[in-house]
Design an enzyme around this catalytic site. Structure first.
Site, PDB file in Angstrom:
ATOM      1  N   MET B 325       0.829  -1.196   0.000  1.00  0.00           N
ATOM      2  CA  MET B 325       0.000   0.000   0.000  1.00  0.00           C
ATOM      3  C   MET B 325       0.866   1.249   0.000  1.00  0.00           C
ATOM      4  O   MET B 325       0.685   2.143  -0.841  1.00  0.00           O
ATOM      5  CB  MET B 325      -0.891  -0.049   1.252  1.00  0.00           C
ATOM      6  N   GLU B 403      -2.969  -2.298  10.347  1.00  0.00           N
ATOM      7  CA  GLU B 403      -4.193  -1.842  11.020  1.00  0.00           C
ATOM      8  C   GLU B 403      -4.117  -2.192  12.505  1.00  0.00           C
ATOM      9  O   GLU B 403      -4.802  -3.106  12.967  1.00  0.00           O
ATOM     10  CB  GLU B 403      -5.422  -2.497  10.383  1.00  0.00           C
ATOM     11  N   LYS B 408      -0.102   2.530  15.002  1.00  0.00           N
ATOM     12  CA  LYS B 408      -0.457   3.780  14.330  1.00  0.00           C
ATOM     13  C   LYS B 408      -0.177   4.965  15.254  1.00  0.00           C
ATOM     14  O   LYS B 408       0.324   6.011  14.811  1.00  0.00           O
ATOM     15  CB  LYS B 408      -1.923   3.751  13.880  1.00  0.00           C
ATOM     16  N   SER B 430      -8.594   1.459   6.675  1.00  0.00           N
ATOM     17  CA  SER B 430      -9.867   1.123   6.057  1.00  0.00           C
ATOM     18  C   SER B 430     -10.925   0.798   7.099  1.00  0.00           C
ATOM     19  O   SER B 430     -12.089   0.671   6.770  1.00  0.00           O
ATOM     20  CB  SER B 430      -9.694  -0.046   5.085  1.00  0.00           C
ATOM     21  N   HIS B 451      -8.091   7.263   2.800  1.00  0.00           N
ATOM     22  CA  HIS B 451      -8.217   5.819   2.576  1.00  0.00           C
ATOM     23  C   HIS B 451      -8.013   5.489   1.097  1.00  0.00           C
ATOM     24  O   HIS B 451      -8.842   5.808   0.257  1.00  0.00           O
ATOM     25  CB  HIS B 451      -9.608   5.369   3.061  1.00  0.00           C
TER      26      HIS B 451
END
Lengths: 401, 722
Positions: B325, B403, B408, B430, B451
């Site tokens: 990503m 995630e 994070k 997401s 996103h």
């Protein structure tokens, strides 16, 4: 009440529908007119008693075009008062023609009529007439059109017939046809095809392969997988999304053969028979046609049989013998499954897988075969039916008198 | 004439310059269509004119096609008869030019699309500039229309049905050299010689099109030519295979070609015009034009951008996390000329991310889509590092790590330490709510969700998520950034799964629910595809990962506590993941088996987890299943509208189609509801809720709209006007 009787039934032997087939050098006109002559000559028939001749022909173009029935009537030197009509009910055209002849007799429109059919597949290729059904997107997209072989494979997939099942059926068809020929069971109907010198060109069904076994069939590649890959499998799956994929089980060895041939059935009222000095062989007990789901296309026989039996107040068990055109092995297997018909009542002398399927003529041929076998084994009641392009079925029940 | 100017030179060649006043790009406006009708008679009757050359007065190209607003507007106000006359009027105007008896050439000094290319096709000769940036073709089919003005008739007559099919049905556009090779252009010359080339041809050129000659034969054969027959038979099957019968435009294109090729040109054009009007009247065309053309354009211009905030440009952007990503984001940034810092825990991991960028660049270069200079520049713009000090000076940080809330939070702190006071921090998540993630930020007003969708280089959508404290300025900047990297932004509010993931998951869940209900798995996925979704729900769950779906369901159950109703769906997922370690495509085992050689097949063991009760279909059953799969998503989108997760139907519809591949023929879930009508939709949802469960229950907003006869788009237009 008026009745319609069968007085006679004749057919040509079936020639391979290829350039090296024995009947390739015979015109469709000649094939048809020789059978008309046979009907006349075997019965000493005054042809002015024949009101109409109805002939099935599925590729009515080129030499088969322009109402071949009338041309054949004239070619056979029938009375010029005998009219002729060509009909197209695809693979059931021959049986439909007999049914129309019978309907004319039953209604009183005709006293005597001939129903039959002709197809020289070696001279006028299958599919050469085009047709909106397959080609016009207005029709083909809306109705999930797929070629017939894909439909047959859909039947096998949806009703659980494996490659072994369809191959085994076909081996049996070859065996039965070979036995029937060796015992002369078709003798009564077969009228050899003669050349212009009057010499015999063909006196037997030349498409048969009596030595066929499971091994030889196993070597054949599925015939319709390539069509499937072009997009027709996807069409089939969109119509029947319960299929994860289409199982392609049909091939040249378990599908009907491409052949040349013609057949005629003489139908008339009791009175007309008396006038002609003929003895009826069977009574036409009932007839029916039906439309069925067009994409799977070939499930019409059981639907039309149910419809007809209901009309006659009969059940499947009341029928002593069945003839269902062997367009594809799965069509017959599905019919037997749907109506619980035992194999020993079905196509007891083989069928189109062994002997071939001359499109416009087959329906009349199998009706004659059915009648011959009913007489040989002294059975009372028989049913003939065929699956049909576009999703239809036609059936006829006859009983001996 | 307002839009065309005719100048006749000393050789008697009329130079017809197309130049719509006040527009940067020529389109076929109603006025242009009117003007074109005058040209044919003039060419025919003016004895001083020996021939003509069409060219454009714009540097932007020849003509981009019909003016959709003009034409749609005019057609919306007319009945079938007047609509036909308007559309066929243009065909007649071009036909009059084609049959004026004098040679006419088109000098294409720039793009010629749709009606623009159709005008060129009606000329006897076409020359275009040798420039790979120029596109010619008939893209009408892409937005639910059919090529009018002779497009469906002249192209197959020129190059045959087989070659015409992708141009007409898929709207495939061509570069000049490709069009030359296919026989749609007569010459391709350097840009400065286009006009001269056309004029030279006119001096000796013929004035009769091939199809107006007696001995004309359609290349490859027409519908009842043996070869042509096969083509049409297979063509219909291929069309159904690729479109599932969901797109009236494509079906009508094929019908117009089939019927038209059997007729002389004038009658063929009438056939085409009727299908054009018929297609335009379908709800599919209306919805597709609105979402895929109008709304896409508007969002692409930043329609969601808060007013009164100065334009902003991201010059340097750091990407945290160099996985697939992160590397994908780095690639699209570098392509847009953004100086990109690609950060990961180790230099090695960061380098690996840049390696991925390199692969993408190589792929483009090898296909001739990127010059070596550009490739070098793109690669030079990506700086892999493990050192957060390099983040310093970034206008924006895009976080794309796993995630995991703690992770994070950690990278947020590390990056913010280097970020200037007005730097923006975007989190590419997401699923995790932005407001929660923003708690780890020292300046939550500058914290926003950005996103991306995977694979980033291919997916056109970016979902921008506002946290509770996100400022309007930050929203505007995020939009500016997304537009700069040439993606389409939609703006949504914070919620579990935001908008796209939340609605998309319902599609997968409904599929698994059907399995639990006893529907045969092949039936579920085939019907799933037939709805117009890109794949069936079961295979898509395999692609997303079954264990992820299980974890999400599990997490939702934990978060909701007693409010969560455990159902058979949970049991199926649990049996697959816990019982059989079937995690999806990633471990080669999911709802499907994935043999190394050969295509995937349904796992036979499914029958034990969910015994099949419904093994055969009827058209009615299929229709009901389709409705379940589509309405489940649409009612979730309606909930998002009611809750304010999305506020603009354009965001909802464009986001659905670009984000999770929601059936494009509907124009998106909100368009679907508007098309069906709120009353009918709510009634169906009530019925579905009664039959299958409360997840289908319509919102109060839908009931209110039903009572008032309102539509989502109607309401949005009203509130915009107010």
């Amino acid at each position: 009440m008026a009745e319609a009787y069968i007085y006679d039934a004749v057919r040509t032997p079936r020639g391979k529908g290829r350039k090296d087939g024995s009947l390739h050098e015979v015109t469709a006109l000649e094939l048809a007119s020789q059978q008309l002559q046979a009907i006349r000559d075997r019965n000493g028939l005054d042809t002015s008693l024949v009101d109409d001749v109805i002939m099935g022909c599925v590729m009515p173009l080129g030499e088969q075009g322009g109402d071949i029935a009338r041309a054949a009537v004239l070619q056979a030197d029938y009375s010029q008062t005998t009219s002729g009509m060509q009909v197209n009910r695809f693979c059931a055209s021959g049986l439909e023609s007999v049914n129309i002849a019978a309907a004319k007799v039953l209604s009183g429109e005709a006293d005597m009529a001939i129903g039959g059919g002709v197809e020289s597949m070696s001279r006028v290729a299958i599919g050469s007439d085009g047709g909106a059904w397959a080609i016009d997107p207005n029709a083909s997209i809306k109705n999930y059109f797929v070629p017939q072989g894909i439909s047959a494979d859909m039947i096998a997939t949806l009703y659980g017939f494996s490659r072994d099942d369809v191959d085994a059926y076909s081996v049996e068809s070859q065996k039965r046809a070979a036995k029937a020929w060796s015992e002369g069971r078709f003798k009564k109907s077969i009228v050899p095809v003669k050349d212009s010198l009057g010499l015999t060109l063909l006196d037997h069904d030349e498409h048969m392969r009596p030595s066929t076994d499971m091994q030889s069939l196993a070597a054949l590649n599925p015939a319709f997988a390539a069509f499937g890959d072009m997009g027709f499998d996807a069409v089939a799956i969109q119509r029947y999304p319960e299929m994860e994929k289409v199982e392609h089980v049909h091939h040249a060895g378990n599908s009907s053969g491409i052949v040349d041939g013609a057949a005629m059935v003489l139908v008339g009222s009791a009175e007309a028979g008396k006038t002609a000095g003929l003895k009826p062989r069977a009574r036409i007990k009932g007839m029916a046609s039906i439309g069925s789901e067009p994409s799977i296309m070939l499930t019409g026989p059981s639907a039309v049989t149910e419809k007809l039996l209901k009309k006659l107040g009969m059940t499947a068990g009341d029928i002593d013998l069945y003839e269902l055109n062997e367009a594809f092995a799965a069509v017959v297997l599905r019919f037997m499954q749907a109506l619980d018909v035992p194999h020993d009542k079905m196509n007891v002398n083989g069928g189109a897988i062994a002997m071939g399927h001359p499109l416009g003529a087959t329906g009349a041929m199998i009706l004659g075969t059915l009648l011959d076998e009913m007489e040989r084994t002294d059975k009372a009641t028989g049913l003939a039916t065929l699956c049909i392009g576009g999703g239809m079925g036609v059936a006829t029940v006859i009983e001996r008198v | 004439m307002e839009t065309f100017k005719i100048e006749v030179d000393a050789d008697g060649i009329a130079l017809i310059t197309f130049d719509v006043p006040g527009k940067s790009m020529n389109t076929l406006t109603l006025q242009a269509m009117k003007d074109l009708a005058e040209i044919g008679p003039r060419l025919k009757d003016d004895a001083a004119i020996k021939g003509a050359v069409f060219t454009s007065g714009k540097t932007t190209g020849f003509c981009a096609g019909a003016d959709l607003n003009d034409v749609m507007g005019a057609l919306a106000k007319t009945d079938a008869k007047a609509g036909f006359e308007l559309v066929n009027g243009l065909s007649n105007a071009l036909r009059a030019i084609e049959t004026c008896g004098k040679p006419v050439a088109a000098a294409l000094n720039g793009l010629a699309l749709g009606g623009g290319f159709e005008l060129a096709l009606a000329c006897h000769y076409r020359v275009a500039a040798d420039d790979n940036k120029i596109q010619v073709g008939l893209p009408e089919g892409k937005i639910g229309l059919i090529p009018g003005a002779g497009g469906t008739q002249r192209v197959p007559r020129m190059i045959g049905v087989m070659a015409a099919a992708p141009l007409l049905l898929e709207g495939k556009t061509l570069r000049p050299q490709e069009a030359l090779g296919m026989g749609l252009l007569n010459a391709v010359v350097p840009a400065d010689q286009v006009l001269e080339n056309a004029k030279t041809w006119v001096k000796t050129g013929g004035a009769v099109q091939p199809w107006d000659k007696k001995d004309f034969k359609i290349p490859g054969g027409g519908p009842y030519h043996p070869q042509g027959a096969q083509m049409f038979m297979v063509g219909s099957a291929m069309l159904r295979k690729s479109t599932y019968g969901n797109y009236p435009a494509q079906i009508n294109i094929l019908k117009a070609v089939y019927e038209g090729l059997q007729l002389p040109m004038e009658a063929a054009l009438r056939i085409e015009s009727r299908y054009f009007v018929k297609t335009l009247a379908t709800p599919q065309a209306k919805a597709m034009i609105r979402t895929l053309f109008v709304s896409m354009q508007e969002l692409g211009k930043g329609a969601a951008r808060p007013a009164g905030i100065a334009p902003w440009e991201a010059k340097k952007v750091s990407v945290l996390g160099a996985g697939m990503m992160g590397a994908g984001i780095a690639y699209v940034q570098a392509m847009a000329g953004i100086d990109t810092v690609l950060v990961d825990v180790t230099q090695e991991a960061a380098d690996k991310g840049k390696g991925h960028v390199e692969d993408l660049v190589k792929k483009q270069a090898s296909r001739g889509r990127m010059t070596p200079e550009k490739a070098e520049k793109v690669l030079g713009a990506v700086h892999p590092t493990s050192d957060y000090h390099h983040v310093k000076g970034s206008d924006l940080v895009v976080e794309a790590v796993f995630e995991n809330r703690e992770l994070k939070a950690k990278v947020t702190a590390l990056a913010e330490a280097e970020l200037s006071a007005d730097g923006v921090f975007g989190s590419n998540t997401s699923t995790l709510p932005i407001t929660g993630l923003a708690e780890a930020s020292v300046r939550p007003a500058n914290f926003i969700g950005i996103h991306f969708f995977s694979p980033v280089d291919k997916m056109g959508l970016v979902e921008i998520i506002k946290g509770a404290k996100t400022s309007d300025e930050t929203i505007a900047r995020a939009i500016d950034y997304v537009l700069k990297i040439k993606k389409t932004p939609i703006v949504v509010n914070d919620s579990r799964g935001f908008y796209t993931s939340r609605c998309f998951m319902t599609f997968l869940q409904e599929g698994v629910q059907m399995l639990a209900d006893g529907y045969a798995p092949a039936l579920i996925d085939n019907v799933g595809r037939m709805t117009g979704m890109p794949r069936g729900p079961l295979e898509m769950t395999d692609d997303v990962a079954v264990d992820l779906a299980y974890k999400i369901a599990d997490q939702t159950a934990k978060d909701l506590g007693d409010a969560y109703v455990r159902g058979p769906l949970d049991d199926v997922l649990k049996a697959l993941v816990v019982g059989h370690e079937r995690f999806g495509r990633k471990n080669g085992k999911g709802f499907y088996d994935y043999p190394e050689n050969g295509s995937k097949t349904l796992w036979p063991g499914l029958a034990e987890i969910a015994p099949v009760k419904i093994a055969s279909s009827t058209p009615e059953l299929v229709a009901e299943m389709k409705m379940r799969l589509l309405y489940r998503q649409a009612v979730e989108a309606a909930r998002c509208m009611e809750e304010g997760v999305v506020t603009d139907p354009r965001d909802a519809d464009v986001g659905a189609i670009l984000g999770w591949g929601f059936a494009p023929w509907t124009g998106g879930p909100i368009s679907l509801i508007d098309t069906v009508g709120a009353a009918a939709f709510a009634a169906e949802c009530d019925r579905l809720a009664k039959t299958y469960g409360p997840r289908f229950a319509p919102t109060q907003q839908l009931r209110d709209m039903a009572a008032k006869g309102e539509t989502f788009y109607g309401k949005a237009a009203k509130s915009k006007a107010a």
